[in-house]
Design a protein around this motif. Structure first.
Motif, PDB file in Angstrom:
ATOM      1  N   LEU A 123       0.829  -1.199   0.000  1.00  0.00           N
ATOM      2  CA  LEU A 123       0.000   0.000   0.000  1.00  0.00           C
ATOM      3  C   LEU A 123       0.865   1.252   0.000  1.00  0.00           C
ATOM      4  N   VAL A 124       0.526   2.177  -0.868  1.00  0.00           N
ATOM      5  CA  VAL A 124       1.204   3.470  -0.918  1.00  0.00           C
ATOM      6  C   VAL A 124       0.364   4.522  -0.190  1.00  0.00           C
ATOM      7  N   ALA A 125      -0.913   4.555  -0.508  1.00  0.00           N
ATOM      8  CA  ALA A 125      -1.819   5.525   0.109  1.00  0.00           C
ATOM      9  C   ALA A 125      -3.243   5.029  -0.058  1.00  0.00           C
ATOM     10  N   TYR A 140      -0.815   7.314   4.441  1.00  0.00           N
ATOM     11  CA  TYR A 140       0.347   7.226   3.558  1.00  0.00           C
ATOM     12  C   TYR A 140       1.377   6.279   4.155  1.00  0.00           C
ATOM     13  N   ALA A 141       2.009   5.519   3.302  1.00  0.00           N
ATOM     14  CA  ALA A 141       3.155   4.744   3.747  1.00  0.00           C
ATOM     15  C   ALA A 141       4.265   5.712   4.155  1.00  0.00           C
ATOM     16  N   ASP A 142       5.065   5.304   5.123  1.00  0.00           N
ATOM     17  CA  ASP A 142       6.140   6.165   5.612  1.00  0.00           C
ATOM     18  C   ASP A 142       7.080   6.582   4.478  1.00  0.00           C
ATOM     19  N   THR A 197       0.524  12.761  -2.639  1.00  0.00           N
ATOM     20  CA  THR A 197      -0.779  13.220  -2.182  1.00  0.00           C
ATOM     21  C   THR A 197      -1.869  12.456  -2.916  1.00  0.00           C
ATOM     22  N   ILE A 198      -2.731  11.794  -2.145  1.00  0.00           N
ATOM     23  CA  ILE A 198      -3.859  11.069  -2.726  1.00  0.00           C
ATOM     24  C   ILE A 198      -5.103  11.945  -2.640  1.00  0.00           C
ATOM     25  N   SER A 199      -5.946  11.842  -3.664  1.00  0.00           N
ATOM     26  CA  SER A 199      -7.196  12.595  -3.654  1.00  0.00           C
ATOM     27  C   SER A 199      -8.225  11.835  -4.476  1.00  0.00           C
ATOM     28  N   ASP A 229      -8.645  -5.514   6.397  1.00  0.00           N
ATOM     29  CA  ASP A 229      -7.291  -5.002   6.497  1.00  0.00           C
ATOM     30  C   ASP A 229      -7.035  -4.085   5.307  1.00  0.00           C
ATOM     31  N   PHE A 230      -7.231  -2.795   5.507  1.00  0.00           N
ATOM     32  CA  PHE A 230      -7.102  -1.840   4.416  1.00  0.00           C
ATOM     33  C   PHE A 230      -5.645  -1.603   4.023  1.00  0.00           C
TER      34      PHE A 230
END
Length: 127
Positions: free
Chosen positions: A46-48, A59-61, A68-70, A107-108
């Motif tokens: 997962l990235v975001a 967000y992943a560290d 930026t996710i939108s 588990d998102f």
């Protein structure tokens, strides 16, 4: 059914920017949506992710502060703005969505939390 189509990948130099887009069609009312990435020989991670109302964003560290996710629910679009790209960001990026009626894993952070996937778009960052 929800269909997801990513676009916007490509080749960029380190420090550059790309914007990924994911167009959703079909039964588009999806709950949490996210971007995952998978590098060769590695797991999909997962990235975001962002929930339906945009009130919860993760967000992943490794990308926090750079990506930026939108989402635009009216246009059925999910986006990922990627700035200050690094060679380690090189991967195939996948758009994912969790359908409202999906009864699978909650588990998102895991691919198992999503039941709709795009075909992926390649992002390559050169040093």
């Amino acid at each position: 059914q929800v269909q997801l189509v990513e676009s916007g990948g490509g080749l960029v130099q380190a420090g550059g920017s790309l914007r990924l887009s994911c167009a959703a069609s079909g039964r588009t009312f999806s709950n949490t949506m996210g971007w995952f990435r998978q590098a060769p020989g590695k797991d999909r991670i997962l990235v975001a992710r962002i929930n339906l109302t945009c009130s919860t964003i993760y967000y992943a560290d490794s990308v926090r502060g750079r990506f930026t996710i939108s989402r635009d629910n009216a246009k059925n679009m999910l986006s990922l703005q990627m700035n200050n790209l690094k060679p380690e960001d090189t991967a195939v990026y996948y758009c994912a969505a969790r359908g409202l009626s999906y009864s699978g894993s909650y588990d998102f952070q895991s691919p198992s939390g999503y039941n709709y996937w795009g075909q992926g778009t390649q992002v390559t960052v050169s040093s």
